[in-house]
Design a protein around this motif. Structure first.
Motif, short mmCIF file in Angstrom:
data_model
loop_
_atom_site.label_atom_id
_atom_site.label_comp_id
_atom_site.label_asym_id
_atom_site.label_seq_id
_atom_site.Cartn_x
_atom_site.Cartn_y
_atom_site.Cartn_z
N LEU A 366 0.82 -1.31 -0.20
CA LEU A 366 -0.09 -0.08 0.01
C LEU A 366 0.91 1.36 0.02
O LEU A 366 0.23 2.43 -0.15
CB LEU A 366 -1.02 -0.08 1.27
N ALA A 367 2.14 1.15 0.06
CA ALA A 367 3.04 2.35 0.60
C ALA A 367 2.76 3.64 -0.72
O ALA A 367 2.56 4.59 -0.20
CB ALA A 367 4.62 1.91 0.42
N ASP A 368 2.49 3.28 -1.83
CA ASP A 368 2.61 4.25 -2.79
C ASP A 368 1.15 4.19 -3.52
O ASP A 368 0.92 5.08 -4.47
CB ASP A 368 3.57 4.08 -4.01
N LYS A 369 0.23 3.70 -2.86
CA LYS A 369 -1.08 3.86 -3.46
C LYS A 369 -2.09 4.73 -2.60
O LYS A 369 -1.73 4.92 -1.49
CB LYS A 369 -1.90 2.39 -3.41
N ARG A 370 -3.20 5.13 -3.43
CA ARG A 370 -4.04 6.16 -2.83
C ARG A 370 -5.33 5.46 -2.87
O ARG A 370 -6.04 5.25 -3.79
CB ARG A 370 -4.02 7.62 -3.72
N MET A 371 -5.61 4.91 -1.69
CA MET A 371 -6.66 3.74 -1.59
C MET A 371 -7.39 4.14 -0.38
O MET A 371 -6.88 4.78 0.60
CB MET A 371 -6.40 2.36 -1.31
N LEU A 372 -8.68 3.58 -0.26
CA LEU A 372 -9.60 3.75 0.77
C LEU A 372 -9.50 2.49 1.53
O LEU A 372 -9.74 1.40 1.00
CB LEU A 372 -10.89 4.14 0.44
N VAL A 373 -9.54 2.35 2.81
CA VAL A 373 -9.44 1.06 3.57
C VAL A 373 -10.69 1.34 4.63
O VAL A 373 -10.43 1.81 5.45
CB VAL A 373 -8.14 0.67 4.20
N LEU A 374 -11.86 0.56 4.28
CA LEU A 374 -12.79 0.56 5.40
C LEU A 374 -12.84 -0.57 6.14
O LEU A 374 -13.17 -1.74 5.63
CB LEU A 374 -13.83 0.66 4.52
N LEU A 375 -12.83 -0.61 7.43
CA LEU A 375 -12.73 -1.50 8.43
C LEU A 375 -13.89 -1.40 9.34
O LEU A 375 -13.99 -0.69 10.08
CB LEU A 375 -11.36 -1.48 9.04
N ASP A 376 -14.94 -2.44 8.96
CA ASP A 376 -16.18 -2.19 9.43
C ASP A 376 -16.56 -3.04 10.46
O ASP A 376 -16.05 -4.45 10.63
CB ASP A 376 -17.14 -2.69 8.28
N ASN A 377 -17.10 -2.72 11.48
CA ASN A 377 -17.70 -3.43 12.81
C ASN A 377 -16.38 -4.05 13.51
O ASN A 377 -16.16 -5.29 13.81
CB ASN A 377 -18.45 -4.71 12.30
N ALA A 378 -15.50 -3.05 14.03
CA ALA A 378 -14.32 -3.63 14.65
C ALA A 378 -14.88 -3.69 16.17
O ALA A 378 -15.69 -3.06 16.45
CB ALA A 378 -13.12 -2.42 14.55
N ARG A 379 -14.23 -4.65 17.07
CA ARG A 379 -14.35 -4.90 18.31
C ARG A 379 -13.86 -3.76 19.21
O ARG A 379 -14.32 -3.30 20.01
CB ARG A 379 -13.85 -6.28 18.68
N ASP A 380 -12.70 -3.30 18.86
CA ASP A 380 -11.63 -2.35 19.69
C ASP A 380 -10.67 -2.11 18.68
O ASP A 380 -10.54 -2.56 17.45
CB ASP A 380 -11.35 -3.08 20.75
N ALA A 381 -9.76 -1.16 19.21
CA ALA A 381 -8.58 -0.49 18.36
C ALA A 381 -7.45 -1.57 18.11
O ALA A 381 -6.84 -1.46 17.26
CB ALA A 381 -8.01 0.79 19.19
N ALA A 382 -7.47 -2.46 19.18
CA ALA A 382 -6.32 -3.59 18.92
C ALA A 382 -6.66 -4.32 17.63
O ALA A 382 -5.72 -4.76 16.99
CB ALA A 382 -6.26 -4.51 20.18
N GLN A 383 -7.82 -4.54 17.24
CA GLN A 383 -8.13 -5.17 15.98
C GLN A 383 -7.72 -4.67 14.95
O GLN A 383 -7.65 -4.95 13.77
CB GLN A 383 -9.85 -5.50 16.28
N VAL A 384 -7.91 -3.10 14.99
CA VAL A 384 -7.42 -2.35 13.78
C VAL A 384 -6.03 -1.97 13.36
O VAL A 384 -5.76 -1.76 12.54
CB VAL A 384 -8.50 -0.93 14.06
#
Length: 910
Positions: A366-384
């Protein structure tokens, strides 16, 4: 009742997937003649000619009339055969007839404009052919139509081949193209595709020879020269036109966002806050959207993302982390990263073991990409946290029912809390779904809906769906029905949103028919995120034809969502509510049934992937239940890929439930697929579970096999010392059971691992033992495979004559029994010990073809590197450089950085 008709194979009628007898051959001929011209009048004379040809019976029209009467009795009410002036008309939805469906798909594919749009249409159309059209019928008309349809099918196959060639799949296509060229030696389009594939596989001499043979044959048999397209291709090959160079396979841009919500309302403040993320510079923009279940967090994120697709030109990634899954099975970071790497097109064989290494690779991609990362329905920050990109060009939106404080404090995430909709917004949502006229006509009923749904978007949508299913019912009647459940709706005013939505779910659930009412709670117990009708049939213990109708009923009530064709999922709160309604006894029985379905289908798929591996047979399923039908190896691969997450959920369920035999067998049935796709970490976990399960079962033979599996998994993960210890233990266990087949496999695995440790003489002893044991068993295929491994050991020890003799003996046996993996291994050994460069090149090129066809991509750059060295030794530096360049590109695609540097050095020094 849904009717489907087939003529692209045997003539068939199916109602809701169940075959219906279409009668004897003449009666089927009448049906075929009408289906060919569906929705057009066919004269009686034409029908007689199509059915009997030049020798009709004495009273042909009377016989025809009796056939038509019987066909009418066999057809459902929505399909008719009617008499018209001068003929007969069969009225049917064209999409229900495979021939017309296929022609529509092919027409749409050729008008699609892009390969990405055309390819799935071509594949779907070709999938409708079940064999020879009108199979079993033989009249002059049928034979003429059959010839036409065969040409249409070939044209579609060639169109698909053109697309695949443009995507750089020439190596994997080569065996298929070779067979097709041999079958149609004078077809110049087929020849052109085959010659181009040869050229792009660095077999330029073979391509030029092939052109010359075709030119001579055309002159001899037809008195003609090759067409202009072939002559142009020949000239371009002669001058090594750079434009003919193989295309790099293009990985489709990931566009994983769910569809935008059709009734999104309000949220102006939150949308503006998300928009501010796009102006952030110098740091990774992150939004942490939190709120109670059902408040529309996912709707907000998806709606906003679709409005700003132009800001993410490299694509959009989406993962449902299932942080509040009713089963308690949140997606672990390792599984989420693996899914993201797959979506980014990373070759499975290039994915390292260990979540830290995988996360590092993910950040690199992902280093040079312009992307959206949608992380839905996480339990907590540790999962993200492990899923965050490393640079600042991407944008991350995470949603959760909890506040993701860790993201806010450590990464400066924008914190957004989502509440319920205001009363005006709730009313607007209902208006959009029910229409202005209906809402304005009954304001009191609408007020009741707004009051009881308490501003919860999910509850409002369910209420609107219930009302929408009965457009003729007054809304007041529905509002009264809702109020009648006062004892369960009191909680709506408590502020506890989970209790509020439970009341609405109860109302919606009880409005279902009896069978759907019973199936819904069982769906809530299913431990994975989505499910197919095949699995639902086992879960519910119902016929597949009935289950499809029930799923449509549940979908219409907004209780399930068909998020992709044939795959259904439920909102987490709906699943939780459903699971609460199932009794422990019903839930246990349902989960047992669906686990058995997955186990038996995995068994069938495994046999297609690896038919030569010793099979551990399963007992029969109860009457009326059966695994999903998988016709061939490609179907097995698709099924494993689509159901991989669910199979993992079944494995975890079996472990947690103490179903030890299922744990062991399911681990066994998935090993071939995990090996092919590089799921080394998952394999290691599953094999450790299998060893523990067989130990508890006290089944020493199964324990021995499980230890062999674990030894393989440890070897693939690089834990060679532990692998050797495990394999020695497997030999000890298997010797006590007298399982010769198991011991032979254990010796073979031990030899492989010792060879990787550089202990070639002990490795040779084990492979020779394996060869002897397989010979005693009369197992020709595995004996030849073990002999090939012994040959590899001999080659490493410098015993080239022995290596060549073993491989030459094994190779025809492996070919005879279609063991392509073993064939490629033997070819590589023969290449390594070949006396001349020309012979070595031939062996390596054939090994490339075989492995490409199987999909084993990991070894391909190594073979290209060998080819480069061999060409260089023969003094052919241009071909050597071309092979090293191929190896460099493949190593880079697999992120094998040390090998990339080695190839770069080789190219610079040549």
């Amino acid at each position: 009742m849904t009717a489907r008709f087939g003529v692209l194979g045997e003539i068939e009628i199916r109602f809701d997937g169940v075959p219906v007898d279409a009668g004897h051959a003449r009666q089927r001929s009448v049906l075929a003649a009408l289906l060919f011209d569906a929705n057009r009048v066919v004269s009686a004379d034409t029908l007689v000619d199509r059915v009997w040809g030049e020798q009709p019976p004495h009273r042909a029209r009377g016989t025809l009339s009796s056939y038509l009467t019987r066909l009418r009795q066999a057809l459902p009410s929505d399909v008719s055969i009617t008499r018209h002036s001068g003929g007969y008309l069969l009225t049917v939805d064209p999409a229900a007839v495979d021939l017309h469906r296929a022609r529509t798909l092919l027409r749409d594919a050729r008008a699609a404009g892009t390969d990405d749009l055309a390819e799935p249409l071509l594949r779907e159309a070709l999938g409708l052919w079940r064999g020879e059209p009108f199979a079993g019928l033989d009249t002059p008309w049928v034979n003429g139509v059959r010839d036409t349809l065969d040409k249409e099918r070939l044209a579609a196959e060639l169109d698909l081949t053109d697309i695949r060639m443009r995507r750089g799949e020439h190596a994997s296509l080569l065996p298929e193209l070779s067979a097709r060229a041999a079958e149609r030696p004078l077809d110049e389009r087929v020849a052109g595709q085959y010659l181009l594939a040869l050229y792009r596989c660095d077999r330029q001499a073979d391509a030029l020879d092939g052109y010359e043979r075709l030119r001579r044959r055309l002159a001899t048999e037809l008195g003609a020269d090759p067409c202009q397209a072939l002559r142009t291709l020949h000239q371009r090959m002669l001058r090594a036109d750079p434009a003919l160079a193989p295309a790099t396979r293009r990985i489709p841009m990931p566009r994983q966002l769910p569809a935008p919500p059709h009734s999104f309302i309000g949220r102006a403040r939150e949308l503006a806050a998300l928009g501010e993320l796009l102006e952030v510079s110098g740091a990774l923009p992150i939004a942490a959207v939190n709120g109670a279940g059902g408040t529309g967090k996912t709707w907000l994120a998806v709606h906003w993302a679709h409005r700003h697709l132009d800001r993410f030109p490299d694509g959009q990634l989406y993962v449902n982390l299932r942080g509040f899954d009713p089963s308690g099975s949140a997606v672990p970071p390792s599984a989420a990263i693996r899914a993201l790497l797959d979506a980014l097109g990373v070759d499975p064989s290039a994915i390292p073991s260990g979540v830290d290494a995988q996360a590092a690779l993910y950040r690199s991609v992902l280093a040079d990409k312009r992307m959206l990362v949608l992380l839905d329905n996480a339990r907590d920050a540790a999962q993200v946290l492990p899923l965050l990109p490393g640079g600042s060009r991407c944008t991350v939106v995470a949603t959760s029912r909890n506040q993701l404080t860790g993201l806010v404090t450590t990464h400066g995430a924008r914190d957004l809390t989502l509440g319920v909709l205001a009363e005006a917004e709730s009313r607007e949502l209902l208006t959009r779904q029910l229409g202005t006229a209906r809402v304005d006509a009954e304001p009191l009923a609408v007020n009741a809906f707004v009051r009881y749904c308490a501003g919860l978007p999910l509850a409002l949508s369910i209420v609107a769906a219930r009302a929408g299913r009965h457009p003729g019912f007054p809304l007041a009647a529905l509002a009264e029905e809702l109020e009648d459940r006062a004892t369960r709706l009191d909680a709506l005013g408590s502020g506890d949103l989970n209790a509020d939505i439970r009341a609405v779910f109860s109302w919606s659930w009880h409005a279902l028919g009896a069978d759907a009412l019973a199936v819904f709670p069982l769906l809530g117990t299913f431990p994975a995120s989505d499910i197919t009708p095949f699995a639902v049939a086992s879960l519910a213990g119902l016929p597949l034809s009935r289950v499809r109708g029930l799923l449509r009923e549940l979908e219409a009530a907004n209780l399930v969502q068909q998020h992709s064709p044939g795959r259904y999922r439920m909102h987490d709160l709906l699943r939780l509510y459903g699971s609460e309604q199932a009794t422990a006894e019903d839930a246990q029985a349902a989960l047992r049934r669906v686990t058995e379905f997955y186990l038996h289908t995995a068994h069938a798929a495994d046999r297609l992937l690896d038919p030569h591996r010793p099979s551990i047979e399963l007992g029969p399923l109860p009457p009326g239940r059966e695994p999903q039908a998988l016709p061939d190896r490609a179907a097995a691969l698709r099924w494993f890929a689509e159901e991989y997450a669910n199979l993992g959920a079944m494995h975890r369920l079996a472990v947690e439930s103490g179903w030890d035999e299922t744990v062991w067998l399911l681990s066994r049935k998935m090993e071939a697929y995990r090996w092919l796709r590089g799921h080394a970490d998952d394999s290691l976990v599953a094999c450790r579970d299998a060893v523990a399960a067989t130990g508890r079962l006290g089944d020493r033979r199964a324990e021995g096999w499980a230890l062999v599996m674990l030894g393989h998994a440890l070897t693939r993960s690089g834990h060679l010392d532990e692998a050797i210890a495990t394999l020695r233990k497997s030999l000890s266990v298997l010797e006590t059971t007298g399982d010769t087949q198991g011991m032979a496999n254990a010796h073979m695995a031990t030899g492989d691992t010792l060879g990787l440790r550089g202990e070639h003489l002990p490795a040779l002893r084990h492979t020779r033992l394996a060869t002897r044991l397989f010979r005693e068993l009369g197992d020709v295929v595995w004996g030849a495979a073990a002999l090939t491994m012994a040959a590899k050991c001999c080659a490493r020890l410098g015993r080239t004559d022995a290596a060549r003799a073993c491989s030459e003996y094994a190779l025809p046996l492996l070919r005879k029994h279609d063991n392509q993996e073993g064939e490629s291994a033997a070819l590589l050994v023969l290449g390594d010990v070949a006396p001349t460069s020309g012979e070595a090149i031939g062996y390596y090129e054939r090994a490339l073809e075989v492995l490409s066809g199987l999909g084993y991509t990991f070894y391909l750059p190594d073979i290209h590197a060998k080819l480069g060295e061999t060409h260089a030794a023969a003094g052919d530096i241009p071909r050597a450089r071309a092979s090293w360049q191929d190896a460099l590109e493949l190593y880079a695609a697999q992120y094998r950085t040390a090998d990339v540097r080695r190839m770069q050095d080789r190219l610079q020094g040549s």
